[in-house]
Structures are given as structure tokens and as C-alpha cells.
Motif scaffolding. Structure first.
Motif, PDB file in Angstrom:
ATOM      1  N   PHE A  50       0.844  -1.198   0.000  1.00  9.66           N
ATOM      2  CA  PHE A  50       0.000   0.000   0.000  1.00  9.66           C
ATOM      3  C   PHE A  50       0.878   1.247   0.000  1.00  9.66           C
ATOM      4  O   PHE A  50       1.843   1.326   0.753  1.00  9.66           O
ATOM      5  CB  PHE A  50      -0.913   0.019   1.238  1.00  9.66           C
ATOM      6  CG  PHE A  50      -1.686  -1.255   1.404  1.00  9.66           C
ATOM      7  CD1 PHE A  50      -2.833  -1.496   0.657  1.00  9.66           C
ATOM      8  CD2 PHE A  50      -1.253  -2.233   2.285  1.00  9.66           C
ATOM      9  CE1 PHE A  50      -3.532  -2.682   0.794  1.00  9.66           C
ATOM     10  CE2 PHE A  50      -1.938  -3.430   2.426  1.00  9.66           C
ATOM     11  CZ  PHE A  50      -3.089  -3.657   1.674  1.00  9.66           C
ATOM     12  N   ALA A  51       0.504   2.241  -0.798  1.00  6.33           N
ATOM     13  CA  ALA A  51       1.304   3.461  -0.925  1.00  6.33           C
ATOM     14  C   ALA A  51       1.228   4.339   0.323  1.00  6.33           C
ATOM     15  O   ALA A  51       2.160   5.076   0.622  1.00  6.33           O
ATOM     16  CB  ALA A  51       0.856   4.255  -2.147  1.00  6.33           C
ATOM     17  N   SER A  52       0.104   4.275   1.055  1.00  7.13           N
ATOM     18  CA  SER A  52      -0.087   5.122   2.231  1.00  7.13           C
ATOM     19  C   SER A  52      -1.217   4.532   3.082  1.00  7.13           C
ATOM     20  O   SER A  52      -1.909   3.606   2.641  1.00  7.13           O
ATOM     21  CB  SER A  52      -0.485   6.539   1.792  1.00  7.13           C
ATOM     22  OG  SER A  52      -1.739   6.505   1.124  1.00  7.13           O
ATOM     23  N   LYS A  53      -1.427   5.095   4.284  1.00 10.14           N
ATOM     24  CA  LYS A  53      -2.541   4.627   5.104  1.00 10.14           C
ATOM     25  C   LYS A  53      -3.867   4.974   4.435  1.00 10.14           C
ATOM     26  O   LYS A  53      -4.833   4.224   4.521  1.00 10.14           O
ATOM     27  CB  LYS A  53      -2.494   5.207   6.523  1.00 10.14           C
ATOM     28  CG  LYS A  53      -3.544   4.527   7.415  1.00 10.14           C
ATOM     29  CD  LYS A  53      -3.505   4.932   8.865  1.00 10.14           C
ATOM     30  CE  LYS A  53      -4.595   4.157   9.633  1.00 10.14           C
ATOM     31  NZ  LYS A  53      -4.812   4.654  10.971  1.00 10.14           N
ATOM     32  N   ASP A  54      -3.909   6.072   3.728  1.00 12.62           N
ATOM     33  CA  ASP A  54      -5.112   6.470   2.992  1.00 12.62           C
ATOM     34  C   ASP A  54      -5.430   5.448   1.895  1.00 12.62           C
ATOM     35  O   ASP A  54      -6.577   5.016   1.752  1.00 12.62           O
ATOM     36  CB  ASP A  54      -4.868   7.858   2.370  1.00 12.62           C
ATOM     37  CG  ASP A  54      -6.143   8.629   2.138  1.00 12.62           C
ATOM     38  OD1 ASP A  54      -7.017   8.605   3.015  1.00 12.62           O
ATOM     39  OD2 ASP A  54      -6.241   9.277   1.079  1.00 12.62           O
ATOM     40  N   ALA A  55      -4.413   5.054   1.136  1.00 10.91           N
ATOM     41  CA  ALA A  55      -4.597   4.039   0.093  1.00 10.91           C
ATOM     42  C   ALA A  55      -4.995   2.704   0.725  1.00 10.91           C
ATOM     43  O   ALA A  55      -5.801   1.948   0.172  1.00 10.91           O
ATOM     44  CB  ALA A  55      -3.315   3.881  -0.719  1.00 10.91           C
ATOM     45  N   PHE A  56      -4.445   2.426   1.885  1.00 11.31           N
ATOM     46  CA  PHE A  56      -4.791   1.224   2.642  1.00 11.31           C
ATOM     47  C   PHE A  56      -6.268   1.261   3.035  1.00 11.31           C
ATOM     48  O   PHE A  56      -7.003   0.291   2.832  1.00 11.31           O
ATOM     49  CB  PHE A  56      -3.890   1.158   3.876  1.00 11.31           C
ATOM     50  CG  PHE A  56      -4.137   0.009   4.806  1.00 11.31           C
ATOM     51  CD1 PHE A  56      -4.209  -1.289   4.349  1.00 11.31           C
ATOM     52  CD2 PHE A  56      -4.266   0.238   6.175  1.00 11.31           C
ATOM     53  CE1 PHE A  56      -4.411  -2.352   5.233  1.00 11.31           C
ATOM     54  CE2 PHE A  56      -4.456  -0.811   7.058  1.00 11.31           C
ATOM     55  CZ  PHE A  56      -4.527  -2.105   6.582  1.00 11.31           C
ATOM     56  N   GLY A  57      -6.732   2.393   3.559  1.00 14.84           N
ATOM     57  CA  GLY A  57      -8.136   2.535   3.935  1.00 14.84           C
ATOM     58  C   GLY A  57      -9.067   2.353   2.754  1.00 14.84           C
ATOM     59  O   GLY A  57     -10.107   1.685   2.845  1.00 14.84           O
ATOM     60  N   GLU A  58      -8.694   2.930   1.625  1.00 18.10           N
ATOM     61  CA  GLU A  58      -9.493   2.768   0.406  1.00 18.10           C
ATOM     62  C   GLU A  58      -9.545   1.300  -0.014  1.00 18.10           C
ATOM     63  O   GLU A  58     -10.606   0.776  -0.374  1.00 18.10           O
ATOM     64  CB  GLU A  58      -8.890   3.622  -0.714  1.00 18.10           C
ATOM     65  CG  GLU A  58      -9.663   3.553  -2.006  1.00 18.10           C
ATOM     66  CD  GLU A  58      -9.004   4.360  -3.114  1.00 18.10           C
ATOM     67  OE1 GLU A  58      -9.495   4.251  -4.253  1.00 18.10           O
ATOM     68  OE2 GLU A  58      -8.020   5.096  -2.866  1.00 18.10           O
ATOM     69  N   ALA A  59      -8.403   0.625   0.055  1.00 21.50           N
ATOM     70  CA  ALA A  59      -8.354  -0.799  -0.310  1.00 21.50           C
ATOM     71  C   ALA A  59      -9.202  -1.650   0.642  1.00 21.50           C
ATOM     72  O   ALA A  59      -9.872  -2.600   0.207  1.00 21.50           O
ATOM     73  CB  ALA A  59      -6.901  -1.287  -0.309  1.00 21.50           C
ATOM     74  N   ILE A  60      -9.193  -1.316   1.928  1.00 25.24           N
ATOM     75  CA  ILE A  60     -10.021  -2.040   2.899  1.00 25.24           C
ATOM     76  C   ILE A  60     -11.490  -1.927   2.500  1.00 25.24           C
ATOM     77  O   ILE A  60     -12.226  -2.922   2.472  1.00 25.24           O
ATOM     78  CB  ILE A  60      -9.818  -1.490   4.327  1.00 25.24           C
ATOM     79  CG1 ILE A  60      -8.430  -1.835   4.845  1.00 25.24           C
ATOM     80  CG2 ILE A  60     -10.897  -2.023   5.286  1.00 25.24           C
ATOM     81  CD1 ILE A  60      -8.020  -1.047   6.071  1.00 25.24           C
ATOM     82  N   LEU A  61     -11.933  -0.710   2.186  1.00 24.73           N
ATOM     83  CA  LEU A  61     -13.335  -0.499   1.827  1.00 24.73           C
ATOM     84  C   LEU A  61     -13.692  -1.197   0.520  1.00 24.73           C
ATOM     85  O   LEU A  61     -14.753  -1.824   0.417  1.00 24.73           O
ATOM     86  CB  LEU A  61     -13.634   0.997   1.746  1.00 24.73           C
ATOM     87  CG  LEU A  61     -13.647   1.701   3.102  1.00 24.73           C
ATOM     88  CD1 LEU A  61     -13.670   3.213   2.923  1.00 24.73           C
ATOM     89  CD2 LEU A  61     -14.825   1.242   3.957  1.00 24.73           C
ATOM     90  N   LYS A  62     -12.826  -1.126  -0.462  1.00 17.23           N
ATOM     91  CA  LYS A  62     -13.105  -1.800  -1.738  1.00 17.23           C
ATOM     92  C   LYS A  62     -13.180  -3.311  -1.552  1.00 17.23           C
ATOM     93  O   LYS A  62     -14.041  -3.981  -2.128  1.00 17.23           O
ATOM     94  CB  LYS A  62     -12.066  -1.410  -2.781  1.00 17.23           C
ATOM     95  CG  LYS A  62     -12.263   0.009  -3.278  1.00 17.23           C
ATOM     96  CD  LYS A  62     -11.300   0.373  -4.386  1.00 17.23           C
ATOM     97  CE  LYS A  62     -11.663   1.757  -4.918  1.00 17.23           C
ATOM     98  NZ  LYS A  62     -10.858   2.140  -6.062  1.00 17.23           N
TER      99      LYS A  62
END
Length: 197
Positions: A50-62
């Protein structure tokens, strides 16, 4: 770099672990190290996935919505049942997965919706896309019910679908506040009335 099965599996393990923890604690209260430790993944490898915690959060939701929609499709596509019965089976499943004490990652939209919508635009958009896909399926099932005569609605199917989803989401929050399933039982009765069942 090609994506290997191991990379895909490790990424999925991280996402599923985060989903379980965040369904309990929320997004902001969970650190990346906590997720990696519980997932059994070395701390230094997070940014490989994951590029960042934000990208991680988006991936979790998807990831959450992909699994949720697959389960929802299974319920709404049951053969040999009228649309109204399939739709009510979906709401019953919703009630069963919205445990007051522990939702085991099944209620992430309820848990994170208000929290992350103001924290991250990409996460807000992932929530919007995921919840929109849920409403699309509810609308299609209402239209099927109108066609097979198993239900009827006052107004447009899309408006009713959106109102039903909004009511169930709100009732899920209220069930957590009151530590009671009564709000979900109330909204189930209102759902039956709105669908003229």
C-alpha cells in the motif's frame, strides 16, 4: 514487478485482518503496526502492498464491498423465490450480521461511514461507490418484484431503494447506540409496509 499469488494472498490477509479490527475499533484508533502484527506480516513490508494509510483505507473499503456485494448477489439471486422474498431475506441477513457486540467485519460501512467520510476523499468515494452498488441491487430487486407482482411501491423504485438503505443504515447505528436489535425490528416492519407486503 509481476503480482504473485503470495503477494495477492498476503495483501488479502492484511485487508481482512484490518477489516476485523476496524469493525471493532474504528479507523483512526487502529495503527498499521497493530494490523501487521495480528496478520503475521513483517512491519517493514506495509509499503510494498500500500502506498499510504489512505490508500490502505481505500483498499479495505473496496475489499469489504466486493465481498459484501458477492454475498448480497447470492441472496438476491436465489432461484425459485419471488423478488419480495429474496429482498426480505437480504434484510434478515442484514439484521443477523449487525450483532450488537461484535460484527466480525460485517458492518464496516456502518462503523466507518461517518468517521472516514471527513478524513479522506478517496475513502469517502469508495464508500459512495460501494453503497451506491448496494442501492442499485435493491432497486433491481424492487423492479423484479414489481414485474413478478410480489411487491408494490409508491413512487420510483430508485427512491424507495435509497430510502430503505438509508433507514437500515440508520437503524444499525441506533442498534449499536441502544445495544438492542429493536431499531432493526422496527425498520423491518416499516420495510414491509413500504413494499406493501
Amino acid at each position: 514487478m509481476p503480482v504473485t499469488t503470495r503477494t495477492t494472498d498476503t495483501r488479502r490477509i492484511i485487508l481482512e485482518t484490518a477489516q476485523r479490527i476496524m469493525a471493532r475499533k474504528g479507523y483512526s484508533a487502529v495503527g498499521i503496526n497493530e494490523v501487521l502484527a495480528e496478520a503475521g506480516v513483517p512491519k517493514g513490508s506495509f509499503y510494498h502492498y500500500f502506498a499510504s494509510k489512505d490508500a490502505f483505507g481505500e483498499a479495505i473499503l473496496k475489499n469489504y464491498f466486493a465481498d459484501y456485494l458477492t454475498d448480497m448477489d447470492g441472496i438476491l439471486a436465489r432461484p425459485g423465490q419471488p423478488a419480495a422474498e429474496r429482498l426480505m431475506a437480504y434484510w434478515q441477513q442484514w439484521r443477523e450480521t449487525q450483532s450488537i457486540e461484535e460484527c466480525q467485519g460485517k458492518c464496516l460501512a456502518v462503523k466507518l461511514g461517518a468517521e472516514v467520510a471527513d478524513l479522506s476523499e478517496s475513502m469517502r468515494l469508495a464508500l459512495k461507490e460501494g453503497t451506491g452498488a448496494i442501492v442499485d441491487r435493491i432497486e433491481r430487486t424492487i423492479n423484479s418484484g414489481l414485474e413478478d407482482g410480489s411487491l408494490s411501491v409508491d413512487g420510483e423504485a430508485r427512491d424507495v431503494a435509497q430510502a430503505l438503505y438509508d433507514m437500515w443504515l440508520g437503524a444499525s447505528v441506533m442498534a449499536k447506540i441502544h445495544r438492542s436489535l429493536e431499531p432493526l425490528d422496527t425498520v423491518a416492519a416499516v420495510t414491509r409496509r413500504l413494499l406493501h407486503l
